[in-house]
Structure formats: structure tokens, C-alpha cells
Design a protein around this motif. Structure first.
Motif, PDB file in Angstrom:
ATOM      1  N   ILE A  54     123.008  -9.508  71.188  1.00  0.00           N
ATOM      2  CA  ILE A  54     122.984  -8.665  72.393  1.00  0.00           C
ATOM      3  C   ILE A  54     121.769  -7.756  72.388  1.00  0.00           C
ATOM      4  N   TYR A  55     121.523  -7.113  71.240  1.00  0.00           N
ATOM      5  CA  TYR A  55     120.383  -6.198  71.160  1.00  0.00           C
ATOM      6  C   TYR A  55     119.061  -6.954  71.271  1.00  0.00           C
ATOM      7  N   ALA A  56     119.000  -8.155  70.696  1.00  0.00           N
ATOM      8  CA  ALA A  56     117.777  -8.948  70.761  1.00  0.00           C
ATOM      9  C   ALA A  56     117.458  -9.374  72.193  1.00  0.00           C
ATOM     10  N   ALA A  99     113.182   4.378  84.299  1.00  0.00           N
ATOM     11  CA  ALA A  99     112.271   3.489  83.572  1.00  0.00           C
ATOM     12  C   ALA A  99     112.008   4.005  82.161  1.00  0.00           C
ATOM     13  N   LEU A 100     111.815   5.319  82.032  1.00  0.00           N
ATOM     14  CA  LEU A 100     111.584   5.911  80.710  1.00  0.00           C
ATOM     15  C   LEU A 100     112.791   5.724  79.801  1.00  0.00           C
ATOM     16  N   ALA A 101     113.989   5.963  80.331  1.00  0.00           N
ATOM     17  CA  ALA A 101     115.207   5.777  79.532  1.00  0.00           C
ATOM     18  C   ALA A 101     115.364   4.314  79.111  1.00  0.00           C
ATOM     19  N   SER A 102     115.068   3.396  80.017  1.00  0.00           N
ATOM     20  CA  SER A 102     115.150   1.964  79.686  1.00  0.00           C
ATOM     21  C   SER A 102     114.147   1.596  78.602  1.00  0.00           C
ATOM     22  N   GLY A 103     112.933   2.156  78.703  1.00  0.00           N
ATOM     23  CA  GLY A 103     111.917   1.868  77.698  1.00  0.00           C
ATOM     24  C   GLY A 103     112.285   2.390  76.328  1.00  0.00           C
ATOM     25  N   ILE A 104     112.801   3.612  76.275  1.00  0.00           N
ATOM     26  CA  ILE A 104     113.195   4.196  74.989  1.00  0.00           C
ATOM     27  C   ILE A 104     114.331   3.392  74.358  1.00  0.00           C
ATOM     28  N   PHE A 105     115.341   3.062  75.160  1.00  0.00           N
ATOM     29  CA  PHE A 105     116.462   2.292  74.628  1.00  0.00           C
ATOM     30  C   PHE A 105     116.020   0.877  74.258  1.00  0.00           C
ATOM     31  N   GLY A 106     115.097   0.315  75.046  1.00  0.00           N
ATOM     32  CA  GLY A 106     114.602  -1.023  74.734  1.00  0.00           C
ATOM     33  C   GLY A 106     113.867  -1.067  73.407  1.00  0.00           C
ATOM     34  N   ILE A 107     113.069  -0.042  73.115  1.00  0.00           N
ATOM     35  CA  ILE A 107     112.380   0.029  71.823  1.00  0.00           C
ATOM     36  C   ILE A 107     113.389   0.241  70.697  1.00  0.00           C
ATOM     37  N   TRP A 108     114.399   1.043  70.952  1.00  0.00           N
ATOM     38  CA  TRP A 108     115.430   1.275  69.926  1.00  0.00           C
ATOM     39  C   TRP A 108     116.154  -0.019  69.569  1.00  0.00           C
ATOM     40  N   ARG A 110     114.924  -2.876  69.438  1.00  0.00           N
ATOM     41  CA  ARG A 110     114.032  -3.688  68.604  1.00  0.00           C
ATOM     42  C   ARG A 110     113.911  -3.127  67.191  1.00  0.00           C
ATOM     43  N   PHE A 111     113.914  -1.823  67.053  1.00  0.00           N
ATOM     44  CA  PHE A 111     113.681  -1.201  65.757  1.00  0.00           C
ATOM     45  C   PHE A 111     114.955  -0.911  64.978  1.00  0.00           C
ATOM     46  N   ARG A 112     116.114  -1.177  65.582  1.00  0.00           N
ATOM     47  CA  ARG A 112     117.354  -0.938  64.868  1.00  0.00           C
ATOM     48  C   ARG A 112     117.567  -2.030  63.823  1.00  0.00           C
ATOM     49  N   GLY A 113     118.528  -1.843  62.969  1.00  0.00           N
ATOM     50  CA  GLY A 113     118.841  -2.854  61.968  1.00  0.00           C
ATOM     51  C   GLY A 113     118.561  -2.377  60.562  1.00  0.00           C
ATOM     52  N   PHE A 121     107.234  -2.138  62.502  1.00  0.00           N
ATOM     53  CA  PHE A 121     106.053  -1.557  63.125  1.00  0.00           C
ATOM     54  C   PHE A 121     104.801  -2.119  62.455  1.00  0.00           C
ATOM     55  N   TYR A 122     104.490  -3.385  62.774  1.00  0.00           N
ATOM     56  CA  TYR A 122     103.374  -4.052  62.095  1.00  0.00           C
ATOM     57  C   TYR A 122     102.434  -4.774  63.043  1.00  0.00           C
ATOM     58  N   SER A 123     102.899  -5.176  64.205  1.00  0.00           N
ATOM     59  CA  SER A 123     102.096  -6.020  65.089  1.00  0.00           C
ATOM     60  C   SER A 123     101.380  -5.191  66.154  1.00  0.00           C
TER      61      SER A 123
END
Length: 244
Positions: A54-56, A99-108, A110-113, A121-123
Motif C-alpha cells: 500500500i505504501y509503495a 499539495a504540500l501535505a500530499s508531498g510530505i506524506f508521499g515522501i514519508w 518512501r522513507f519509512r521502513g 537517501f542515495y539517488s
């Protein structure tokens, strides 16, 4: 007795319509990729739970639809929304906030786990994503303070406006460029691991999504920078038509 009719310039309507159609195409392609090709978002080297899937899937959907499409709509607000300037600024600010809230949650997502933020944070895509969301957040705060704080003087707002417009369009273009690097990175990874063929339906969908983002960003930026035309007024008096 003369009657006056006001007609909106057709060029502005056509740009907004083209932007909406482009946004709809981008949204449909992103949803198709996220829901129809879910196996591409699963980890091939370790078991993945339903929550991981789901998160992916949420990451590209939030960043493309929630961040890029909605922020593009916010940029176009001043072009199509009737009413006072305060109403337009309110809708613009609210859409940019979504849009800002969606972007912040979208990055979260990806970086969760278990690996954490540093390991992910490499690419170039991740570096551009952090830069983009940081600029977008700063832009939103500056816009709020400059245009909505009642003690701000009109001269200060006039000085900030050109920079606000420039940074807004620059950040929007950076968001689209970041999404393109993400699509390229994901598709290259899938093809290198033999999970997706170079010529298949999923590759076509992802490539079309990239082209759709290019089209959408071009139309939105063109609509934002194009000069506002005066409305055409047609006056009818005693059966005669007078234009102004």
C-alpha cells in the motif's frame, strides 16, 4: 438602451481545458500503473506485507496526483476562477496546502521502513525530491505570510510577488523533473532485474505517464506566464453591434 455582454478570451479557456485534459490523462495513467501493475512495487529480495504494498503504491500516486496535479490546478486558479482576488488567493492557498501535505506524506511513505531515511537517501531522485518539497514548503509559508498577514504593507507584497511567481513555477518544474527521474529509476530497476520487459504494456504506461507530465507542465507554465487579455465587451444598441 444598450446591453453589454462580456466574453472570456478563447485562448485562456483553451489553455485551461488542455491543462485539465492533460491532468486527467496523467491521473489515469498513474492510477493504472499503481493498481494494475502492483507486483512491480513489491520487493523481490524479501517478503512484502500488504501494508508495504500500500505504501509503495501510494508514493507515486501521492507525488503525481496529490502533489503535481493539484499544485498545477492551484497555479491555474487565477486564470479560471471567477470572483474577488481574496477568493482566488484563498482557493490557491488551500490547494497548495493540499499539495504540500500530499508531498510530505508521499515522501514519508518512501522513507519509512526498517532501513530508514539515510539508507533510502542515495539517488538523484531522492535528493531532488527533498529539495523540491523543502522549496515548496518554504514557498507556501512565505506566500501565506506575505499575502495573508494583515500587517504586511502593500509595497512589500508588490516586491515579493515576482519572486513568489518565479519560485512557484520553478518548484513546479522541479517537481515534474523529479517525477521523471523517479519514473526512469523505477523502470530501469525493473528492466535490469528482468521483472519488466523493455517492450511491454507496463513500460508503455510508464513512458506515456512521463510524456503526459511533460505536456501538463508545459501547458500549466504557459497558462501562468501568458499575459491576461482584456475581456471582449460587445454592446448592443438599437440593433447595432459595437465592440470595445
Amino acid at each position: 438602451m444598450a446591453k453589454v455582454a462580456t466574453i472570456l478570451p478563447p485562448s485562456r479557456l483553451s489553455l485551461v481545458l488542455l491543462a485539465r485534459l492533460s491532468a486527467l490523462l496523467v491521473a489515469l495513467l498513474a492510477l493504472t500503473w499503481g493498481f494494475y501493475f502492483q507486483t512491480s512495487f513489491l520487493h523481490h529480495h524479501r517478503p512484502s506485507s500488504q501494508q508495504d504494498l500500500i505504501y509503495a503504491v501510494l508514493h507515486p500516486l501521492l507525488m503525481v496526483i496529490g502533489f503535481i496535479v493539484i499544485s498545477g490546478e492551484a497555479i491555474l486558479v487565477h486564470r479560471w476562477l471567477p470572483g474577488s482576488r481574496n477568493l482566488k488567493k484563498t482557493v490557491h492557498l488551500c490547494l497548495q496546502g493540499v499539495a504540500l501535505a500530499s508531498g510530505i506524506f508521499g515522501i514519508w511513505t518512501r522513507f519509512r521502513g526498517e532501513k530508514g531515511v539515510v539508507a533510502n537517501f542515495y539517488s538523484l531522485h531522492s535528493w531532488m525530491g527533498i529539495l523540491c518539497i523543502s522549496l515548496f514548503g518554504a514557498q507556501w509559508v512565505i506566500g501565506f505570510l506575505s499575502f495573508w498577514h494583515k500587517v504586511e504593507m502593500r509595497t512589500i507584497r508588490a516586491r515579493v510577488l515576482p519572486w513568489h511567481v518565479f519560485l512557484g513555477l520553478y518548484t513546479y518544474g522541479l517537481a515534474v523533473a523529479t517525477a521523471e527521474t523517479g519514473l526512469l529509476e523505477k523502470l530501469t530497476f525493473l528492466q535490469a532485474n528482468g521483472r519488466v520487459m523493455k517492450r511491454c504494456t507496463e513500460s508503455t504506461v510508464v513512458n506515456c505517464l512521463g510524456i503526459g507530465l511533460v505536456l501538463l507542465s508545459g501547458v500549466v507554465i504557459l497558462a501562468a506566464v501568458s499575459p491576461k487579455q482584456r475581456n471582449l465587451q460587445i454592446a448592443y444598441s438599437n440593433g447595432k453591434c459595437l465592440t470595445s
